[in-house]
Design a protein around this motif. Structure first.
Motif, short mmCIF file in Angstrom:
data_model
loop_
_atom_site.label_atom_id
_atom_site.label_comp_id
_atom_site.label_asym_id
_atom_site.label_seq_id
_atom_site.Cartn_x
_atom_site.Cartn_y
_atom_site.Cartn_z
N PHE A 108 35.80 35.55 37.14
CA PHE A 108 36.66 36.63 37.64
C PHE A 108 37.15 37.52 36.49
N GLN A 109 37.57 36.91 35.39
CA GLN A 109 38.03 37.68 34.24
C GLN A 109 36.91 38.55 33.66
N LYS A 110 35.71 38.00 33.58
CA LYS A 110 34.58 38.78 33.07
C LYS A 110 34.26 39.95 34.00
N ALA A 111 34.34 39.71 35.30
CA ALA A 111 34.06 40.78 36.27
C ALA A 111 35.07 41.92 36.14
N MET A 112 36.32 41.57 35.88
CA MET A 112 37.36 42.60 35.73
C MET A 112 37.17 43.41 34.44
N ASN A 113 36.64 42.79 33.41
CA ASN A 113 36.55 43.46 32.11
C ASN A 113 35.17 44.04 31.79
N ASN A 114 34.12 43.42 32.28
CA ASN A 114 32.76 43.88 31.96
C ASN A 114 32.25 44.80 33.05
N ASN A 115 32.68 46.04 33.00
CA ASN A 115 32.25 47.01 34.01
C ASN A 115 32.26 48.41 33.40
N GLU A 116 31.72 49.34 34.14
CA GLU A 116 31.59 50.71 33.63
C GLU A 116 32.91 51.47 33.58
N TYR A 117 34.00 50.84 34.03
CA TYR A 117 35.27 51.55 34.10
C TYR A 117 36.05 51.53 32.78
N LYS A 118 35.55 50.76 31.79
CA LYS A 118 36.07 50.81 30.41
C LYS A 118 37.53 50.39 30.28
N LEU A 119 38.03 49.59 31.22
CA LEU A 119 39.40 49.10 31.12
C LEU A 119 39.40 47.63 30.73
N LEU A 156 33.74 33.87 48.29
CA LEU A 156 34.20 32.66 47.61
C LEU A 156 35.58 32.21 48.08
N ALA A 157 36.37 33.15 48.57
CA ALA A 157 37.70 32.87 49.13
C ALA A 157 38.61 32.13 48.16
N VAL A 158 38.52 32.46 46.87
CA VAL A 158 39.40 31.82 45.89
C VAL A 158 40.60 32.70 45.57
N LEU A 159 40.48 33.99 45.78
CA LEU A 159 41.57 34.92 45.54
C LEU A 159 42.29 35.16 46.87
N SER A 196 37.55 47.81 45.28
CA SER A 196 37.00 47.66 46.63
C SER A 196 35.67 46.93 46.63
N ILE A 197 34.95 47.01 45.51
CA ILE A 197 33.66 46.33 45.38
C ILE A 197 33.83 44.99 44.67
N LEU A 198 34.56 45.01 43.58
CA LEU A 198 34.71 43.84 42.72
C LEU A 198 35.36 42.66 43.43
#
Length: 348
Positions: free
Chosen positions: A124-135, A93-96, A83-85
């Motif tokens: 986008f890939q870095k945002a999905m992977n570099n976060n506190e959610y550890k996934l 950016l309206a790319v997704l 919801s944030i990411l």
């Protein structure tokens, strides 16, 4: 695709974030007993035990294995971050252009100017992977065609989405042969299920027709007769064409308390289900000149907790299980214990 999603979700972090999310959005779930749900979630996720040999273990990390709440638990956990990411990539950016996720599988449509594409895609890939959610998420290359779940989705040059079934190359299509000792309703279930998938997941009519013909031939190859298959196919296609999508939840569904389950091992020489159902209706549910079974009072001596209450049973479901077959005899159903030292002897 998330790599080992269930095992990589940190339990305490997940429960904390889900707890906060439920409390912040409580107006969306006015009938949800939030405190009870959270207590149950902690009990399930933090106190999961399993046996290995002569030892008992408590799972300390990751989602409780085999727990029914695991899929919604994992889905909600990452949805809180989404919801944030996704906000900047979908709004600013309206790319997704499209983003859909089913537990740990994601499908999206990415549209960007060529000069900015590589930079934003890597971001986008870095945002999905570099976060506190550890996934950790594994990405496929950007393409006009992708396999998602059991579909192949293609984006055409005129910006049209075309979908068809995705089936693994190793699929042998070994449908149950016609001479197998199975209830007659099983074949209709296979036909209805497959044709429903074809007519809901294949967007092109020519593709639907080709796959229906191929499915028909594969059932013939398993020993089924065309005269048996044709009426099933016609009825299944009619129903699939009439399907308009999932129906809204109906709170007036029949109460399962009023259903009696009759579990039988199937045998082709036993009375068919229709005969058993008719016997239930004529002799038990609504016998002539007698009180309907659902109004008969339960003796207190039989069920003390429901003594003197109406029986409430007005419907019977015949549930068949398959009889033992060669697979039962030739394959292990329970691994035998081996001679040797117990598991506990290898632990310090």
């Amino acid at each position: 695709d998330a790599s080992s999603m269930y095992t990589n979700i940190p339990t305490r972090t997940a429960i904390t974030k889900i707890s906060k999310w439920l409390k912040d959005n409580q107006e969306q779930f006015p009938d949800l007993p939030t405190k009870a749900v959270l207590k149950a979630l902690i009990l399930i996720m933090e106190w999961s035990f399993f046996h290995f040999g002569d030892t008992t273990w408590r799972q300390l990390k990751g989602t409780a294995m085999g727990a029914p709440p695991a899929p919604p638990y994992a889905t909600i956990y990452f949805a809180i971050l989404e919801s944030i990411l996704l906000r900047s990539f979908m709004d600013s950016l309206a790319v997704l252009q499209l983003y859909r996720r089913y537990i740990d599988d994601v499908f999206g449509i990415w549209h960007c100017r060529m000069e900015d594409n590589q930079l934003l895609w890597e971001g986008f890939q870095k945002a999905m992977n570099n976060n506190e959610y550890k996934l950790h998420w594994e990405f496929t290359q950007l393409s006009s065609q992708v396999e998602f779940m059991d579909m192949t989705i293609t984006l055409t040059h005129d910006n049209k989405l075309v979908t068809t079934l995705y089936e693994k190359p190793t699929n042998l299509y070994l449908y149950i042969p016609s001479h197998s000792c199975h209830p007659p309703g099983l074949l209709s279930g296979v036909v209805y299920g497959k044709l429903f998938r074809i007519y809901t997941l294949c967007s092109e009519e020519t593709d639907r027709l080709a796959r229906t013909k191929l499915f028909f031939k594969r059932l013939l190859a398993r020993g089924n007769q065309a005269t048996t298959l044709r009426p099933l196919f016609e009825a299944a296609i009619t129903r699939a064409k009439a399907y308009t999508g999932p129906q809204p939840n109906n709170n007036n569904k029949r109460d399962t308390i009023g259903i009696q389950l009759l579990h039988l091992e199937y045998h082709p020489k036993h009375p068919p289900s229709k005969v058993l159902q008719q016997g239930w209706r004529d002799r038990i549910a609504n016998p002539t000149n007698l009180m309907p079974f659902k109004h008969v009072r339960i003796p207190h001596t039989v069920v003390p907790m429901r003594g003197n209450m109406p029986m409430g049973l007005d419907r019977m479901i015949v549930a068949y299980s398959r009889p033992p077959n060669l697979g039962t005899l030739l394959s292990y159903r329970k691994v035998p214990e081996l001679d040797g030292s117990p598991v506990s002897s290898f632990l310090n």
